[in-house]
Scaffold this motif. Structure first.
Motif, short mmCIF file in Angstrom:
data_model
loop_
_atom_site.label_atom_id
_atom_site.label_comp_id
_atom_site.label_asym_id
_atom_site.label_seq_id
_atom_site.Cartn_x
_atom_site.Cartn_y
_atom_site.Cartn_z
N UNK A 85 -3.85 -56.56 14.40
CA UNK A 85 -3.55 -57.94 14.80
C UNK A 85 -2.41 -58.43 13.89
N UNK A 86 -1.35 -58.89 14.50
CA UNK A 86 -0.18 -59.40 13.77
C UNK A 86 0.36 -58.38 12.77
N UNK A 87 0.36 -57.11 13.17
CA UNK A 87 0.90 -56.05 12.32
C UNK A 87 -0.01 -55.60 11.19
N UNK A 88 -1.22 -56.15 11.11
CA UNK A 88 -2.17 -55.79 10.06
C UNK A 88 -3.34 -55.06 10.69
N UNK A 89 -3.74 -53.93 10.09
CA UNK A 89 -4.89 -53.17 10.60
C UNK A 89 -6.15 -53.65 9.89
N UNK A 90 -7.09 -54.12 10.72
CA UNK A 90 -8.38 -54.58 10.23
C UNK A 90 -9.47 -53.62 10.67
N UNK A 120 -12.02 -65.40 14.35
CA UNK A 120 -12.81 -64.17 14.50
C UNK A 120 -12.77 -63.44 13.16
N UNK A 121 -13.93 -63.01 12.68
CA UNK A 121 -14.00 -62.38 11.36
C UNK A 121 -13.75 -60.88 11.45
N UNK A 122 -12.74 -60.44 10.73
CA UNK A 122 -12.45 -59.02 10.53
C UNK A 122 -12.71 -58.69 9.07
N UNK A 123 -12.64 -57.40 8.77
CA UNK A 123 -12.71 -56.95 7.38
C UNK A 123 -11.44 -56.15 7.07
#
Length: 191
Positions: A85-90, A120-123
């Motif tokens: 999401x938005x270039x960041x891997x969660x 939304x909660x990611x880690x």
């Protein structure tokens, strides 16, 4: 080689020993130690002067493996997956609660004619929590990944359970559930 066997009236083997130079001894054991000690003996019977494996031997081997395969399915099914999401891997968990929450949010967004969901909660890979906004398209992509991962884990377990029926007792005894599950999971995933 000759062995000395102690059986009950039904021919079930209670104990055995090699002949010659061996004495029977009485020792104190706890109930759980006795159960463990006699576990393998209960799968054999004395018939016509020969040791025979009982049906319970094969059944117990298969039961043990099926339990291991079930635990592996749960592990693979709920394992976190990467979502960008938005270039960041969660990392996103794939537990039943996550799937249920995602479904409820999609339904709520559609009912309210909203295209996004806030927080939304990611880690992160480091384990810290990060909240992001998701579009309906993001949620649909996540749902598809969750569905594929869950289905793949279930198909793998089912395939291996069916395979057990075709294996010889020695193959069942030496069966390496984790190795075989990983191998079959990856084979099916590639298809």
């Amino acid at each position: 080689m000759k062995i000395r066997i102690l059986t009950d009236e039904d021919g079930n083997i209670l104990a055995f020993t090699k002949t010659g130079g061996v004495e029977w001894q009485e020792i104190d054991v706890k109930d759980e130690e006795l159960d463990e000690l006699s576990a393998d003996l209960r799968h054999f019977k004395l018939e016509n002067g020969r040791l025979q494996k009982t049906d319970s031997y094969r059944i117990s081997l298969m039961e043990k493996i099926r339990n291991e395969l079930y635990e592996l399915r749960l592990t693979y099914e709920t394992a976190p997956f990467e979502f960008e999401k938005n270039g960041i891997k969660y990392l996103q968990n794939n537990r039943s609660i996550d799937q249920s929450n995602l479904t409820r949010i999609v339904v709520m967004c559609q009912a309210k004619q909203k295209n996004t969901f806030e927080n939304w909660k990611f880690y992160t890979k480091e384990g810290s929590e990060k909240y992001e906004s998701l579009t309906l398209l993001d949620m649909m992509k996540m749902a598809e990944i969750m569905e594929k991962q869950t289905t793949l884990a279930m198909v793998t377990e089912t395939w291996l359970n069916h395979e057990l029926e075709t294996l010889a007792d020695t193959e069942l005894k030496n069966y390496e559930s984790e190795t075989r599950y990983k191998q079959k999971y990856n084979e099916i995933k590639e298809v």
